[in-house]
Design a protein around this motif. Structure first.
Motif, PDB file in Angstrom:
ATOM      1  N   LEU A  80       0.831  -1.209   0.000  1.00  0.00           N
ATOM      2  CA  LEU A  80       0.000   0.000   0.000  1.00  0.00           C
ATOM      3  C   LEU A  80       0.862   1.254   0.000  1.00  0.00           C
ATOM      4  N   LYS A  84       0.805   4.057  -2.976  1.00  0.00           N
ATOM      5  CA  LYS A  84       0.488   5.464  -2.728  1.00  0.00           C
ATOM      6  C   LYS A  84       1.640   6.382  -3.129  1.00  0.00           C
ATOM      7  N   THR A 101     -10.253  -3.757   1.641  1.00  0.00           N
ATOM      8  CA  THR A 101      -9.334  -2.638   1.841  1.00  0.00           C
ATOM      9  C   THR A 101      -8.660  -2.237   0.535  1.00  0.00           C
ATOM     10  N   LEU A 102      -8.202  -3.208  -0.244  1.00  0.00           N
ATOM     11  CA  LEU A 102      -7.509  -2.906  -1.489  1.00  0.00           C
ATOM     12  C   LEU A 102      -8.448  -2.273  -2.518  1.00  0.00           C
ATOM     13  N   ASP A 104     -11.211  -0.502  -1.656  1.00  0.00           N
ATOM     14  CA  ASP A 104     -11.533   0.823  -1.122  1.00  0.00           C
ATOM     15  C   ASP A 104     -10.390   1.813  -1.332  1.00  0.00           C
ATOM     16  N   GLU A 105      -9.156   1.312  -1.265  1.00  0.00           N
ATOM     17  CA  GLU A 105      -7.990   2.175  -1.487  1.00  0.00           C
ATOM     18  C   GLU A 105      -7.737   2.424  -2.975  1.00  0.00           C
ATOM     19  N   ASP A 106      -8.463   1.724  -3.832  1.00  0.00           N
ATOM     20  CA  ASP A 106      -8.380   1.887  -5.291  1.00  0.00           C
ATOM     21  C   ASP A 106      -6.960   1.644  -5.804  1.00  0.00           C
ATOM     22  N   VAL A 107      -6.342   0.565  -5.324  1.00  0.00           N
ATOM     23  CA  VAL A 107      -4.960   0.276  -5.737  1.00  0.00           C
ATOM     24  C   VAL A 107      -4.850  -0.995  -6.588  1.00  0.00           C
ATOM     25  N   HIS A 389     -14.887  -4.128   5.200  1.00  0.00           N
ATOM     26  CA  HIS A 389     -14.318  -2.843   4.806  1.00  0.00           C
ATOM     27  C   HIS A 389     -13.530  -2.299   6.007  1.00  0.00           C
ATOM     28  N   GLU A 390     -12.543  -1.450   5.727  1.00  0.00           N
ATOM     29  CA  GLU A 390     -11.677  -0.922   6.802  1.00  0.00           C
ATOM     30  C   GLU A 390     -11.122  -2.094   7.618  1.00  0.00           C
TER      31      GLU A 390
END
Length: 431
Positions: A80, A84, A101-102, A104-107, A389-390
């Motif tokens: 992550l 970023k 998480t991945l 939601d982080e749009d990665v 999520h989270e």
């Protein structure tokens, strides 16, 4: 940015013509940074290096750069952070539970966005239970790689010494307590020299094994959408109470929190007669045990159940198109039937492809080591590991609650009630 590397090394030694050397010097390799964790025992970096060398020999235009990144949590953090910073790995082995998480982080990109028509047969070869944890909102976001279920290992020699049938493992919670009391030993001063059972409860492990405990009691910790948890369900509270009672009431479990990292050595050195850990530790224990041991499905209350676990392969969004294509090619190589059969033998992980179990490689191994097939047999009664999520935040809340209950800081009921309230606040915006 597309990472490339010029091909020059080794060509003079190979005796190529100057024309061939000139051509090679101008060729470029697509560089694929590949992050991976190691969560089980054994010299697995050498195994990964061997797979990389085999792949590169068949694909000289691709340079795989394997980066051992610590445990799963370390690897997720590093991936992550790199993403970023604009320099993500093209491919990474991360927990299946990291999926929300991945996203939601749009990665990451969905794996199915890179599909060619012939790839569907490859995807269909994965076991549905493991593939389900890779799907969200109709997309396939990752593919299973090093998958597992949590299982029970028992020391057959210790059982025999205690007058128990060494071939009979505990099928219920009550039997696990009964057998645990029988196999305990103490020194002349009354100090315990061998505990009955150990269930790791440290952060990173507690939520996985608690998922299994709850399932054995007929409960789920969360919904499939990852936006609700059910920690105040009486059956969930009862499961945590049982875990605590193993120590404070029944006296068969080491006090406080059993550590994931020391559990294999505690078992191998005879300090605990029954341990809960991953199938991924089978090869390590098989290679180092000085006593006869068995691998078994988890006990139930009354029905056996376990939790799926392990890591999937994810392709990162900001890698170049060339890197993504190369990463997918490597991912397909890593998840071929034959390689997954070899990886299962090298590690103890469960090959997540039915075809792997039909290879001569794995058939011969299972004939020699029947314990290797226990996890596969347990898959139908296994539930998805805790994931929301989270996920890092909610998992910490859950792990803190489990720790508070196991160490006596709070009652199981209070600890889970407080955790439910906090997680509800975290997940409210995802409903």
């Amino acid at each position: 940015m597309h990472k490339t590397r010029h091909l020059t090394a080794g060509f003079l030694l190979a005796g190529l013509s100057m024309a061939a050397l000139t051509s090679a010097a101008t060729a470029q390799q697509t560089v694929v940074d590949f992050y991976y964790p190691i969560q089980v025992g054994g010299p697995l970096t050498q195994v990964i290096d061997g797979y990389v060398a085999e792949f590169e020999a068949a694909n000289p235009d691709i340079d795989i750069v394997p980066v051992y990144s610590g445990n799963y949590q370390d690897t997720t953090t590093k991936a992550l952070t790199a993403a970023k910073a604009g320099d993500p790995p093209a491919l990474a082995v991360l927990l299946a539970t990291d999926i929300f998480t991945l996203i939601d982080e749009d990665v990451i990109d969905p794996i199915d966005s890179f599909f060619s028509p012939e790839d569907q047969e490859w995807v269909d070869g994965f076991m549905p239970a493991y593939l389900a944890s890779a799907r969200v909102d109709g997309n396939l976001w990752s593919v299973p790689f090093q998958r597992s279920t949590a299982v029970l290992y028992w020391n057959k020699d210790a059982f025999a010494e205690a007058g128990l049938d060494p071939e009979k493992y505990p099928a219920t919670w009550d039997e696990m307590v009964e057998f645990g009391k029988a196999v305990m030993t103490k020194d002349a001063n009354g100090n315990v020299t061998r505990w009955g059972v150990g269930i790791p409860g440290n952060p990173g492990s507690a939520q996985w094994l608690f998922t299994a405990l709850a399932a054995q009691n007929g409960a789920r910790l969360m919904n499939d959408e990852g936006n609700e948890v059910y920690l105040t369900d009486p059956k969930v509270v009862e499961a945590l109470q049982f875990w605590r009672d193993l120590s404070v009431v029944h006296g068969v479990h080491p006090p406080g929190i059993q550590e994931w990292g020391t559990t294999p050595s505690d078992f191998l050195e005879g300090r605990i007669a029954m341990v809960w850990t991953t199938t991924g530790n089978l090869t390590n224990i098989l290679n180092n045990a000085t006593f006869d041991f068995g691998l078994a499905p988890y006990p139930g209350n009354p029905d056996s159940a376990s939790a799926l676990g392990g890591g999937n392969l994810y392709v990162f969004k900001d890698a170049s198109d060339e890197e993504k294509a190369a990463a997918m090619k490597f991912a397909k190589f890593l998840t071929s039937d034959e390689l997954q059969a070899d990886w299962a033998i090298q590690t103890g992980y469960v090959a997540p492809r039915d075809g792997s179990w039909e290879t001569d490689t794995l058939k011969d191994y299972v004939a020699e080591v029947p314990a290797a097939d226990v996890a596969r047999q347990q898959i139908p009664t296994s539930v998805p590991e805790y994931s929301t999520h989270e996920n890092a935040r909610t998992t910490k809340v859950l792990n803190d609650a489990i720790a508070a209950a196991l160490t006596g800081g709070k009652s199981p009921e209070q600890a889970l009630s407080d955790a439910q309230a906090e997680i509800d606040r975290i997940l409210r915006s995802y409903r």
